[in-house]
Design a protein around this motif. Sequence first.
Motif, PDB file in Angstrom:
ATOM      1  N   UNK A   1       0.856  -1.192   0.000  1.00 46.41           N
ATOM      2  CA  UNK A   1       0.000   0.000   0.000  1.00 46.41           C
ATOM      3  C   UNK A   1       0.883   1.229   0.000  1.00 46.41           C
ATOM      4  N   UNK A   2       0.271   2.358  -0.298  1.00 46.48           N
ATOM      5  CA  UNK A   2       1.025   3.595  -0.444  1.00 46.48           C
ATOM      6  C   UNK A   2       1.720   4.018   0.830  1.00 46.48           C
ATOM      7  N   UNK A   3       1.032   3.891   1.955  1.00 48.38           N
ATOM      8  CA  UNK A   3       1.636   4.320   3.212  1.00 48.38           C
ATOM      9  C   UNK A   3       2.876   3.504   3.531  1.00 48.38           C
ATOM     10  N   UNK A   4       2.813   2.196   3.297  1.00 45.96           N
ATOM     11  CA  UNK A   4       3.968   1.338   3.588  1.00 45.96           C
ATOM     12  C   UNK A   4       5.133   1.661   2.667  1.00 45.96           C
ATOM     13  N   UNK A   5       4.847   1.843   1.385  1.00 40.76           N
ATOM     14  CA  UNK A   5       5.913   2.170   0.443  1.00 40.76           C
ATOM     15  C   UNK A   5       6.595   3.483   0.810  1.00 40.76           C
ATOM     16  N   UNK A   6       5.768   4.487   1.175  1.00 36.31           N
ATOM     17  CA  UNK A   6       6.351   5.791   1.511  1.00 36.31           C
ATOM     18  C   UNK A   6       7.128   5.710   2.817  1.00 36.31           C
ATOM     19  N   UNK A   7       6.599   4.942   3.786  1.00 29.57           N
ATOM     20  CA  UNK A   7       7.300   4.799   5.068  1.00 29.57           C
ATOM     21  C   UNK A   7       8.626   4.071   4.880  1.00 29.57           C
ATOM     22  N   UNK A   8       8.640   3.055   4.049  1.00 26.29           N
ATOM     23  CA  UNK A   8       9.871   2.302   3.829  1.00 26.29           C
ATOM     24  C   UNK A   8      10.896   3.119   3.056  1.00 26.29           C
ATOM     25  N   UNK A   9      10.429   3.923   2.118  1.00 27.28           N
ATOM     26  CA  UNK A   9      11.358   4.824   1.431  1.00 27.28           C
ATOM     27  C   UNK A   9      11.931   5.832   2.410  1.00 27.28           C
ATOM     28  N   UNK A  10      11.080   6.274   3.369  1.00 27.10           N
ATOM     29  CA  UNK A  10      11.573   7.185   4.400  1.00 27.10           C
ATOM     30  C   UNK A  10      12.592   6.522   5.303  1.00 27.10           C
ATOM     31  N   UNK A  11      12.372   5.230   5.612  1.00 28.83           N
ATOM     32  CA  UNK A  11      13.345   4.499   6.428  1.00 28.83           C
ATOM     33  C   UNK A  11      14.682   4.387   5.703  1.00 28.83           C
ATOM     34  N   UNK A  12      14.630   4.113   4.393  1.00 23.70           N
ATOM     35  CA  UNK A  12      15.864   4.038   3.604  1.00 23.70           C
ATOM     36  C   UNK A  12      16.563   5.384   3.575  1.00 23.70           C
ATOM     37  N   UNK A  13      15.780   6.467   3.498  1.00 20.72           N
ATOM     38  CA  UNK A  13      16.355   7.820   3.510  1.00 20.72           C
ATOM     39  C   UNK A  13      17.016   8.102   4.856  1.00 20.72           C
TER      40      UNK A  13
END
Length: 892
Positions: free
Chosen positions: A592-604
């Motif tokens: 889902x969008x929230x998970x993808x954005x959160x995981x990209x934020x974790x990578x950042x």
Amino acid sequence: MAEKNWHVGSTLPIAVQAVVCLGSAVAPARAFALSDSFAPPGKFDPNLVWEALIGGIVVCAFLAAIALWIHSSLRRTKRLQLRRNAFVSSAMNNLNQGVVMTDAQRRIMFCNDRYLEIYGLARSDLWTGMTGYDILELRRKRDVLGGVSDDEFYEKAASPNGLITELPDGRAILVKYFVLPNGGSVATHLDVSDQRKLSRQLASTKQFLETVLDHVPACVAAKNIKDGRYIFANSAYERFWGFSRDHAVGKNARELFAPISTASIEAADKAALNSPDGQFRNEFEVDRAGERRMVASIRIVVRDESNKPEFLMLVFEDITDRRSLSQELESTKKFLELVVDNIPVALIVEQVKDGRYLLANRSAETILNRRREEATGLTASDIFNPKEAKLIIARDEAAIKKRGMITEEHPISTKDGLRLFLTRRATVLSDAGEPQYLIKTHEDVTDRRQTESRMAHMAYHDGLTDLPNRAAFLQALTQMIEACEGTSEEFAVLCLDLDGLKEVNDVFGHALGDKLLIEVAQRLQDSARGGVVARLSGDEFGLIIDGKQPEAGLALAQQLGEAVAQEFQIDGRAVRAGVTTGMSIFPHNGADGASLLANAGAALFRAKQKSRGTIGLYQPEMDQQIRDRRVLHQDLSKAIKNGELSLAFQPQGIARHSVAESEIIGFEALARWQHPVRGQVSPAEFIPIAEESGLIVEMGEWILREACREAASWPKPLQVAVNLSPAQFMHGDVVGLVHSILIETGLAPGRLELEITEGVLIEDFDRGLALLRRLKALGVRISMDDFGSGYSSLSYLQAFPFDKIKIDRAFIMNLGRNPQSAAIVRAVIDLGHGLEMSIIAEGVETLDQLVFLAKEGCDGVQGYLLGKPLPIGKYAGLVGRAETMELALKTG
């Protein structure tokens, strides 16, 4: 006139003759008397006899002349009286109203012809000596009295309004009865049939207009411009405010509404009066019985025939839930017509039985494309083209069938082009419950809808860069996921953090920093190759790129970094920046969008920890710590609200050569968290989370209040030290908070010591310095905490007279093992004493450390050697309470 003159001339000869005759009679008599006096006795003169006879005749003639004169005068007076009576009678008989006069005995002295004509009587029906009661009885027999008794007749006729008599032929006669001072009376009888007919017509017209206006679906009111008092309010106005129009009429806004409503209403009234065209539209909030409602208001200055402002008309609707309200107008026909004509929406009233337009106001001319006078009496088929007429008639019939309100929006062709109108149709029922009128209002909402469209754009776009915002980015993510589900398609989500923005803002100002963000957004769009680009937060951007992953995403991230790394020329200044990127991939790193954005934020987050300007690809194991911190943050928020936090107090004492000699002078209040699952959570874990998330502000307020309340209850006036976070200085009124807590708890200001770190001054030196001075003005003590652990700029000590310097535990723990630490501690003690500041060392755990500090002249110590941080009940004896003291000492 000649006759009158003749009578006047004939009087003089008669008088003259009488005088001459009198003179002739007197002269012989006098001569006789004289002759008698000279005549000899016994001798009779015959001439005397004739003279006496002639004198008698003259006297008789004189008397006859007088009698004739009197008779002539009486005849002349009678003729004058008759002429006057004839004149008065002629005048009375030619009046347009009947007149009857009676004397004190109510005998009829006069009755004019108009009276007889009104009631169908003849002069022969009257007789001499006839009374007022007799003529009433005569009229009763002729059935022209109106069914009232004699007493009722005279009582009602003598009233100020008189008596209205309804005749069988439909005529209405107004009778007024007046009693004269001499006891007589005068009664007038006026035919008012035409006036009553006109009055009924006016009443019918007024009722029609009131019926129309009472069903206009908007709140309408009017007020007098001179004094601002309401003179009219319709039924929709009553329903909105919850009081009757009778309550509102005669009062101004200050007497009717709450202060917040009054201020908004008076401001709108003033704007309308000052408007060049006499109109003013706005939206404002009102207080309706404690409930806040948003209304859209239109105010119009209504002018009289001489073009002078007379009324202020206001029309408004509740746009909080966009309910349609009806309106009712009252007062005179002229005022109602003014209101209808100036309603700022197109109003059309249609007769249901034949579909003809009965009324249209000025605003309706835009819809009708003709003058409203020309539209009256026509139907929709007469006005519009066949296609439009068919559609309009169908909508009208639907509204009539529903017998309720129908609201719709549709375009209408006008002279200004195609405009969007909000149309409301309402059916008015007759007394029999059948549809009688159809009221239609058309409001031009073109501009409003365009504004709403712009607002919708603003809701999903960043106001500075015009890029999609976080909400729009999540929507785009959802759409991409739906498009790729069930296929082998992949796409990457990139989170980019702009490096160097804070430095640009600090050096060149926020205005140039905003321009940098705009330029960066443009470069990202140019390099995104059609991918979605959004601004997620202040210096964070998001991108969506499809293609084979992770190759496509990594390649794009590299290109974006190179594009942003190129020098920017902004306002003649060379500005450099960079980006750090985190990336997640669908469907591998989230469904889902929230998970993808959160995981990209974790990578950042992990990439920034590694090095600025790098690219981090999400790995499942990398964000476990972040997830744990996120969960801990949520638990901490609940803990603050649920009261799971507590305070521990660590004693502070005077530096002496032994613990027994070290007198306790105060305590430091420290937060503790007993987690329901994790157990005791270390402050080293939850304090940084509170700092990062902003929870430290709420938590710090609770710590300060509880510490002051506890210290105020101690029998001994010991000091209590409380840490303040830089976040508390940046957000909220920290000075007001401290002041209010001191007043609330009753703690003396001199007993409170606030410990701050140099971060308070680093963030905003001038503001931090000003706040510290205001705190010190309250009487509290200010301590520099962890001195030596950061920049420890001596300029801070020079700029502000701290009461105490607290040496960081890192230097104390190395005493006896590191000569440099001893030298630093010694220098800090000398520096503080030179600046007239007391010194306290924290982290004292051994007797050797205590002895060294006492020898060097350190003022105070704190650490496990004196006592651990424990609930205050463990130190009851130290604070002067009767309970048994339990000191935890560490002497080894």
